[in-house]
Design a protein around this motif. Structure first.
Motif, PDB file in Angstrom:
ATOM      1  N   ASP A   1       0.858  -1.184   0.000  1.00  0.00           N
ATOM      2  CA  ASP A   1       0.000   0.000   0.000  1.00  0.00           C
ATOM      3  C   ASP A   1       0.894   1.233   0.000  1.00  0.00           C
ATOM      4  OD1 ASP A   1      -1.823   1.991   0.395  1.00  0.00           O
ATOM      5  OD2 ASP A   1      -2.610   1.231   2.282  1.00  0.00           O
ATOM      6  N   PHE A   2       0.975   1.923  -1.146  1.00  0.00           N
ATOM      7  CA  PHE A   2       1.880   3.055  -1.336  1.00  0.00           C
ATOM      8  C   PHE A   2       1.082   4.323  -1.640  1.00  0.00           C
ATOM      9  CE2 PHE A   2       6.411   1.615  -2.579  1.00  0.00           C
ATOM     10  CZ  PHE A   2       6.443   0.711  -1.537  1.00  0.00           C
ATOM     11  N   PRO A   3       1.682   5.485  -1.414  1.00  0.00           N
ATOM     12  CA  PRO A   3       1.034   6.724  -1.850  1.00  0.00           C
ATOM     13  C   PRO A   3       1.085   6.857  -3.366  1.00  0.00           C
ATOM     14  CG  PRO A   3       3.218   7.178  -0.958  1.00  0.00           C
ATOM     15  CD  PRO A   3       2.952   5.722  -0.699  1.00  0.00           C
ATOM     16  N   ALA A   4      -0.003   7.330  -3.957  1.00  0.00           N
ATOM     17  CA  ALA A   4       0.011   7.659  -5.380  1.00  0.00           C
ATOM     18  C   ALA A   4       0.752   8.983  -5.567  1.00  0.00           C
ATOM     19  CB  ALA A   4      -1.403   7.762  -5.923  1.00  0.00           C
ATOM     20  N   VAL A   5       1.537   9.071  -6.614  1.00  0.00           N
ATOM     21  CA  VAL A   5       2.261  10.319  -6.916  1.00  0.00           C
ATOM     22  C   VAL A   5       2.034  10.669  -8.391  1.00  0.00           C
ATOM     23  CG1 VAL A   5       3.989  10.354  -5.090  1.00  0.00           C
ATOM     24  CG2 VAL A   5       4.385   8.925  -7.066  1.00  0.00           C
ATOM     25  N   PRO A   6       0.806  11.094  -8.721  1.00  0.00           N
ATOM     26  CA  PRO A   6       0.505  11.399 -10.120  1.00  0.00           C
ATOM     27  C   PRO A   6       1.344  12.554 -10.635  1.00  0.00           C
ATOM     28  CG  PRO A   6      -1.239  12.182  -8.667  1.00  0.00           C
ATOM     29  CD  PRO A   6      -0.328  11.364  -7.821  1.00  0.00           C
ATOM     30  N   ALA A   7       1.592  12.523 -11.934  1.00  0.00           N
ATOM     31  CA  ALA A   7       2.382  13.568 -12.582  1.00  0.00           C
ATOM     32  C   ALA A   7       1.456  14.603 -13.199  1.00  0.00           C
ATOM     33  CB  ALA A   7       3.280  12.960 -13.659  1.00  0.00           C
TER      34      ALA A   7
ATOM     35  N   GLY B   1       5.109  14.821 -17.884  1.00  0.00           N
ATOM     36  CA  GLY B   1       4.625  15.307 -16.601  1.00  0.00           C
ATOM     37  C   GLY B   1       5.710  15.197 -15.549  1.00  0.00           C
ATOM     38  N   ARG B   2       5.501  15.885 -14.425  1.00  0.00           N
ATOM     39  CA  ARG B   2       6.423  15.831 -13.298  1.00  0.00           C
ATOM     40  C   ARG B   2       5.608  15.614 -12.027  1.00  0.00           C
ATOM     41  NH1 ARG B   2      11.721  17.708 -12.644  1.00  0.00           N
ATOM     42  NH2 ARG B   2      11.609  18.894 -14.593  1.00  0.00           N
ATOM     43  N   ASN B   3       6.131  14.787 -11.102  1.00  0.00           N
ATOM     44  CA  ASN B   3       5.393  14.520  -9.861  1.00  0.00           C
ATOM     45  C   ASN B   3       6.178  14.995  -8.640  1.00  0.00           C
ATOM     46  OD1 ASN B   3       7.338  12.563  -9.342  1.00  0.00           O
ATOM     47  ND2 ASN B   3       6.006  10.839  -9.788  1.00  0.00           N
TER      48      ASN B   3
ATOM     49  N   SER C   1       8.362   2.380  -7.266  1.00  0.00           N
ATOM     50  CA  SER C   1       7.950   3.766  -7.036  1.00  0.00           C
ATOM     51  C   SER C   1       7.499   4.440  -8.325  1.00  0.00           C
ATOM     52  CB  SER C   1       9.080   4.563  -6.381  1.00  0.00           C
ATOM     53  OG  SER C   1      10.221   4.628  -7.214  1.00  0.00           O
ATOM     54  N   ALA C   2       8.075   4.058  -9.464  1.00  0.00           N
ATOM     55  CA  ALA C   2       7.638   4.629 -10.734  1.00  0.00           C
ATOM     56  C   ALA C   2       6.185   4.280 -11.022  1.00  0.00           C
ATOM     57  CB  ALA C   2       8.533   4.130 -11.864  1.00  0.00           C
ATOM     58  N   HIS C   3       5.752   3.110 -10.557  1.00  0.00           N
ATOM     59  CA  HIS C   3       4.363   2.698 -10.800  1.00  0.00           C
ATOM     60  C   HIS C   3       3.368   3.465  -9.929  1.00  0.00           C
ATOM     61  CE1 HIS C   3       6.425  -0.415 -13.043  1.00  0.00           C
ATOM     62  NE2 HIS C   3       5.278  -0.687 -13.620  1.00  0.00           N
ATOM     63  N   CYS C   4       3.864   4.196  -8.939  1.00  0.00           N
ATOM     64  CA  CYS C   4       2.988   5.100  -8.185  1.00  0.00           C
ATOM     65  C   CYS C   4       2.595   6.304  -9.044  1.00  0.00           C
ATOM     66  CB  CYS C   4       3.686   5.566  -6.911  1.00  0.00           C
ATOM     67  SG  CYS C   4       3.995   4.243  -5.725  1.00  0.00           S
TER      68      CYS C   4
ATOM     69  N   ALA D   1       0.520   4.180 -12.429  1.00  0.00           N
ATOM     70  CA  ALA D   1      -0.832   3.666 -12.158  1.00  0.00           C
ATOM     71  C   ALA D   1      -1.909   4.737 -12.358  1.00  0.00           C
ATOM     72  CB  ALA D   1      -0.900   3.066 -10.759  1.00  0.00           C
ATOM     73  N   PRO D   2      -1.796   5.926 -11.745  1.00  0.00           N
ATOM     74  CA  PRO D   2      -2.839   6.924 -12.009  1.00  0.00           C
ATOM     75  C   PRO D   2      -2.879   7.390 -13.459  1.00  0.00           C
ATOM     76  CG  PRO D   2      -1.116   7.824 -10.564  1.00  0.00           C
ATOM     77  CD  PRO D   2      -0.873   6.359 -10.673  1.00  0.00           C
ATOM     78  N   PHE D   3      -1.718   7.443 -14.110  1.00  0.00           N
ATOM     79  CA  PHE D   3      -1.691   7.866 -15.516  1.00  0.00           C
ATOM     80  C   PHE D   3      -2.455   6.891 -16.387  1.00  0.00           C
ATOM     81  CE2 PHE D   3       0.309   7.804 -19.737  1.00  0.00           C
ATOM     82  CZ  PHE D   3       0.221   9.149 -20.100  1.00  0.00           C
TER      83      PHE D   3
END
Length: 271
Positions: A118-124, A145-147, A216-219, A222-224
């Protein structure tokens, strides 16, 4: 002290992303942890220490050979696998890791042995491509994008473009970013994964600066891709030389990343 090497995001040895996992009993000096990580030369070495904390079971820190990082998916997966594999934690019990910058991260183990984090989402958020990005990658960005991790997320034309990248590591190191995530939709939808990616971290990794499989890249991925595909659950394939699969499910401002891992070395660190 006990040290393991675990291949994460794979079901077979010598694939996925290897991480060192050092099982500490007491607190350790950060300089010492950095020197051990430099000795190990994996993209990350994780340090796990039991805590007398009602809200967390273990402290978890991650070091590349060059720096300490705020979040690392594959070394978290490797650490949880090591704790279950050594019998330190019962198979049915969740593991709560307290981290320095990413809060408490919880890992659970399914009956099939897969581990979910369970990780935080970090959308770009969309930005203009930095000067020199296309030349450094050898591919034209369609979307950039940049996050909040200071990662750049770059969509390129297709899967073949991602797989065929011959990035200029030195040029990427001049770009203001922790890492550059390059992605595209899968060439064949329904073929076992929805998108492909590669991760280049010239400022934090040794050698060619490419990380084999990056949780971490998938955080950010995933939202993208959840937005692009119109569903919360997606599967990515990181198309490095070693390769690995990451299942991801977006849950509000969190991302659950799921994968498997294999222990390839279990020994004693004699310093």
């Amino acid at each position: 002290m006990r040290m393991l090497v675990v291949d994460a995001f794979t079901a077979r040895p010598f694939a996925g992303n290897p991480a060192g996992v050092c099982l500490l009993q007491d607190a350790a000096d950060a300089g010492w942890m950095q020197r051990v990580a430099a000795e190990m030369k994996h993209s990350e070495t994780a340090y796990v220490r039991p805590l007398p904390d009602p809200d967390a079971d273990f402290e978890l820190r991650w070091f590349t050979p060059l720096v300490e990082v705020a979040l690392c998916g594959h070394a978290t997966l490797a650490s949880a696998h090591a704790l279950y594999d050594t019998g330190t934690v019962d198979a049915g019990a969740p593991i709560r890791f307290r981290t320095r910058e990413s809060g408490v991260l919880t890992v659970t183990r399914a009956a099939d042995g897969s581990l979910s984090m369970d990780f935080p989402a970090v959308p770009a958020a969309r930005v203009d491509p930095p000067e020199g990005l296309a030349g450094a990658l050898g591919a034209a960005p369609l979307w950039t994008g940049r996050n909040d991790q200071n990662d750049l997320l770059v969509e390129v034309a297709d899967e073949a473009s991602v797989r065929g990248l011959a990035a200029d590591t030195a040029a990427l190191g001049e770009i203001d970013a922790r890492g550059v995530i390059v992605t595209a939709a899968a060439a064949e939808p329904g073929g076992g994964y929805d998108f492909v990616s590669r991760f280049f971290g010239a400022r934090v990794l040794l050698g060619d600066g490419e990380d084999p499989v990056t949780g971490s890249a998938h955080c950010a991925l995933a939202p993208f891709w959840a937005a692009r595909l119109g569903r919360a659950a997606v599967t990515g394939y990181q198309a490095s030389e070693r390769g690995g699969y990451v299942r991801a499910e977006l849950r509000g401002d969190r991302v659950v990343l799921t994968g498997t891992a294999v222990t390839v070395l279990d020994g004693t660190l004699r310093i």
